[in-house]
Design an enzyme around this catalytic site. Sequence first.
Site, PDB file in Angstrom:
ATOM      1  N   HIS A 140       0.836  -1.206   0.000  1.00 58.12           N
ATOM      2  CA  HIS A 140       0.000   0.000   0.000  1.00 58.12           C
ATOM      3  C   HIS A 140       0.872   1.257   0.000  1.00 58.12           C
ATOM      4  O   HIS A 140       1.569   1.526   0.982  1.00 58.12           O
ATOM      5  CB  HIS A 140      -0.913  -0.039   1.241  1.00 58.12           C
ATOM      6  CG  HIS A 140      -1.945   1.032   1.263  1.00 58.12           C
ATOM      7  ND1 HIS A 140      -2.407   1.594   2.417  1.00 58.12           N
ATOM      8  CD2 HIS A 140      -2.602   1.658   0.247  1.00 58.12           C
ATOM      9  CE1 HIS A 140      -3.309   2.513   2.125  1.00 58.12           C
ATOM     10  NE2 HIS A 140      -3.438   2.571   0.816  1.00 58.12           N
ATOM     11  N   ASN A 190      -4.830   4.378   6.917  1.00 58.18           N
ATOM     12  CA  ASN A 190      -6.201   4.768   6.556  1.00 58.18           C
ATOM     13  C   ASN A 190      -7.174   4.622   7.720  1.00 58.18           C
ATOM     14  O   ASN A 190      -8.152   5.351   7.805  1.00 58.18           O
ATOM     15  CB  ASN A 190      -6.696   3.952   5.360  1.00 58.18           C
ATOM     16  CG  ASN A 190      -6.113   4.469   4.059  1.00 58.18           C
ATOM     17  OD1 ASN A 190      -5.485   5.529   4.031  1.00 58.18           O
ATOM     18  ND2 ASN A 190      -6.298   3.735   2.983  1.00 58.18           N
TER      19      ASN A 190
HETATM   20  N1  3HC Z   1      -0.512  15.757  -6.604  1.00 54.80           N
HETATM   21  C1  3HC Z   1       0.574  15.024  -6.929  1.00 54.80           C
HETATM   22  N2  3HC Z   1       1.812  15.320  -6.499  1.00 54.80           N
HETATM   23  C2  3HC Z   1       1.958  16.380  -5.697  1.00 54.80           C
HETATM   24  C3  3HC Z   1       0.883  17.196  -5.321  1.00 54.80           C
HETATM   25  C4  3HC Z   1      -0.396  16.862  -5.818  1.00 54.80           C
HETATM   26  N3  3HC Z   1      -1.455  17.572  -5.523  1.00 54.80           N
HETATM   27  N4  3HC Z   1       1.335  18.191  -4.534  1.00 54.80           N
HETATM   28  C5  3HC Z   1       2.651  17.998  -4.418  1.00 54.80           C
HETATM   29  N5  3HC Z   1       3.026  16.900  -5.111  1.00 54.80           N
HETATM   30  C6  3HC Z   1       4.349  16.319  -5.213  1.00 54.80           C
HETATM   31  C7  3HC Z   1       5.070  16.874  -6.410  1.00 54.80           C
HETATM   32  O1  3HC Z   1       5.956  15.909  -6.931  1.00 54.80           O
HETATM   33  C8  3HC Z   1       5.879  17.991  -5.785  1.00 54.80           C
HETATM   34  O2  3HC Z   1       6.987  18.331  -6.518  1.00 54.80           O
HETATM   35  P1  3HC Z   1       6.866  19.572  -7.575  1.00 54.80           P
HETATM   36  O3  3HC Z   1       6.109  20.676  -6.889  1.00 54.80           O
HETATM   37  O4  3HC Z   1       8.279  19.941  -7.828  1.00 54.80           O
HETATM   38  O5  3HC Z   1       6.149  19.027  -8.755  1.00 54.80           O
HETATM   39  C9  3HC Z   1       6.278  17.362  -4.460  1.00 54.80           C
HETATM   40  O6  3HC Z   1       5.081  16.663  -4.052  1.00 54.80           O
HETATM   41  C10 3HC Z   1       6.633  18.308  -3.363  1.00 54.80           C
HETATM   42  O7  3HC Z   1       5.655  19.274  -3.350  1.00 54.80           O
HETATM   43  P2  3HC Z   1       5.911  20.643  -2.599  1.00 54.80           P
HETATM   44  O8  3HC Z   1       7.292  21.120  -2.833  1.00 54.80           O
HETATM   45  O9  3HC Z   1       4.757  21.557  -2.939  1.00 54.80           O
HETATM   46  O10 3HC Z   1       5.926  20.138  -1.126  1.00 54.80           O
HETATM   47  P3  3HC Z   1       4.943  20.288   0.001  1.00 54.80           P
HETATM   48  O11 3HC Z   1       5.815  20.614   1.130  1.00 54.80           O
HETATM   49  O12 3HC Z   1       3.791  21.177  -0.295  1.00 54.80           O
HETATM   50  O13 3HC Z   1       4.415  18.778   0.152  1.00 54.80           O
HETATM   51  C11 3HC Z   1       2.983  16.979  -0.010  1.00 54.80           C
HETATM   52  C12 3HC Z   1       3.461  18.238  -0.683  1.00 54.80           C
HETATM   53  C13 3HC Z   1       4.120  15.969   0.069  1.00 54.80           C
HETATM   54  C14 3HC Z   1       1.837  16.407  -0.841  1.00 54.80           C
HETATM   55  C15 3HC Z   1       2.513  17.339   1.467  1.00 54.80           C
HETATM   56  O14 3HC Z   1       1.514  18.329   1.402  1.00 54.80           O
HETATM   57  C16 3HC Z   1       1.952  16.153   2.220  1.00 54.80           C
HETATM   58  O15 3HC Z   1       2.681  15.370   2.793  1.00 54.80           O
HETATM   59  N6  3HC Z   1       0.605  16.032   2.258  1.00 54.80           N
HETATM   60  C17 3HC Z   1      -0.055  14.905   2.902  1.00 54.80           C
HETATM   61  C18 3HC Z   1      -0.095  13.738   1.961  1.00 54.80           C
HETATM   62  C19 3HC Z   1      -0.701  12.529   2.606  1.00 54.80           C
HETATM   63  O16 3HC Z   1      -1.112  12.495   3.733  1.00 54.80           O
HETATM   64  N7  3HC Z   1      -0.791  11.453   1.815  1.00 54.80           N
HETATM   65  C20 3HC Z   1      -1.397  10.236   2.214  1.00 54.80           C
HETATM   66  C21 3HC Z   1      -2.811  10.185   1.791  1.00 54.80           C
HETATM   67  S1  3HC Z   1      -3.625   8.688   2.235  1.00 54.80           S
HETATM   68  C22 3HC Z   1      -3.321   7.651   0.949  1.00 54.80           C
HETATM   69  O17 3HC Z   1      -2.743   8.010  -0.056  1.00 54.80           O
HETATM   70  C23 3HC Z   1      -3.812   6.250   1.083  1.00 54.80           C
HETATM   71  C24 3HC Z   1      -4.942   5.932   0.171  1.00 54.80           C
HETATM   72  O18 3HC Z   1      -5.195   4.563   0.243  1.00 54.80           O
HETATM   73  C25 3HC Z   1      -6.215   6.703   0.480  1.00 54.80           C
END
Ligand code: 3HC
Length: 284
Positions: A140, A190
């Site tokens: 996952h 999750n």
């Molecule tokens: N979609 C895709 N990639 C994204 C994104 C988005 N909306 N936003 C940021 N990224 C990626 C990109 O690769 C980006 O690099 P780039 O801007 O150069 O293209 C990179 O993340 C870093 O982005 P930032 O420099 O803007 O960094 P941030 O400090 O804003 O971090 C983040 C972005 C890592 C997405 C951060 O906000 C974070 O950790 N958010 C929480 C994410 C989280 O909790 N994920 C788990 C969700 S649960 C899940 O997935 C399980 C499923 O089963 C439901």
Amino acid sequence: MELNKIAVLGAGTMGQGIAWALAAAGKEVILFDIYPEYCERAVKSIAKSLAKQEEKGKVPAGTADAVTGRIQPTGEFEKMAEADFIIECVFEKMEIKKDVYTRLDAILKPDIIVATNTSSLSITEIAAITKRSDKVIGMHFFNPAQVMKLVEVIPAAQTSQETIDIVVEFSKAIGKTPVVVKEGPGFVVNRILLPGMNEAAFILNEGLASAEDIDTAMKLGAGWPMGPLTLCDLVGVDIALAVCETLFRETGDPKYRPAPPLKQLVRAGWLGMKTGKGFFEYNK
Ligand code: 3HC
């Protein structure tokens, strides 16, 4: 065991991120989707993001070409037979998975491991479909998969210890941190995260605060990197709803009942960032 050529089935949000993570770690990737245009779109999107990162000096020049050069998009299912390892991220419907796993069994060599990225279906039930149930496991990833470091490794009831060990080592080899979790609805992340997102939707539904203020509250008051409603839009409102429904169905505990806005957004087709609108609007 050398696992160099990895097939990723499904070029949706997770398939794209996983293909990117694998290629960035130096693996050869076969990216399959029944809609080959989704694969092309995924590769273009990775190339665009990496080109931006090159411009900003976040990655060395040439990274975009090198990473996308390792991803081979295809609409040809038989190509899966060339892979050393399979990561399946097709749509979260058991009937679709059943079809895919039956077709995989017919073409894969018997020793090939198939990992499912499912976040809401039973891995034991998926394994039971196959003739290789000891080689089926949950892997996952978290969205965005090219960034998030965690991989939950979830053995089905039938998974062998050898398969678990291989997948743990493989997760490390692609730069991720694996945690092995027993099968249970929502696994670890999750089970904790989705009720938070669901509760945010209940708070919105009760009119206690605006969507913006709920997100600001959790970012500034609890240190979340993004607010729960933006996070819901990132993972997909349909995915969030599916996970909540699984938690509710499997446990029978009313605390997991999905909040009305999740259902309403899904019924409207407003699935979050991928459709340009969810709790918030996005420029597509
Ligand atoms: N979609 C895709 N990639 C994204 C994104 C988005 N909306 N936003 C940021 N990224 C990626 C990109 O690769 C980006 O690099 P780039 O801007 O150069 O293209 C990179 O993340 C870093 O982005 P930032 O420099 O803007 O960094 P941030 O400090 O804003 O971090 C983040 C972005 C890592 C997405 C951060 O906000 C974070 O950790 N958010 C929480 C994410 C989280 O909790 N994920 C788990 C969700 S649960 C899940 O997935 C399980 C499923 O089963 C439901």
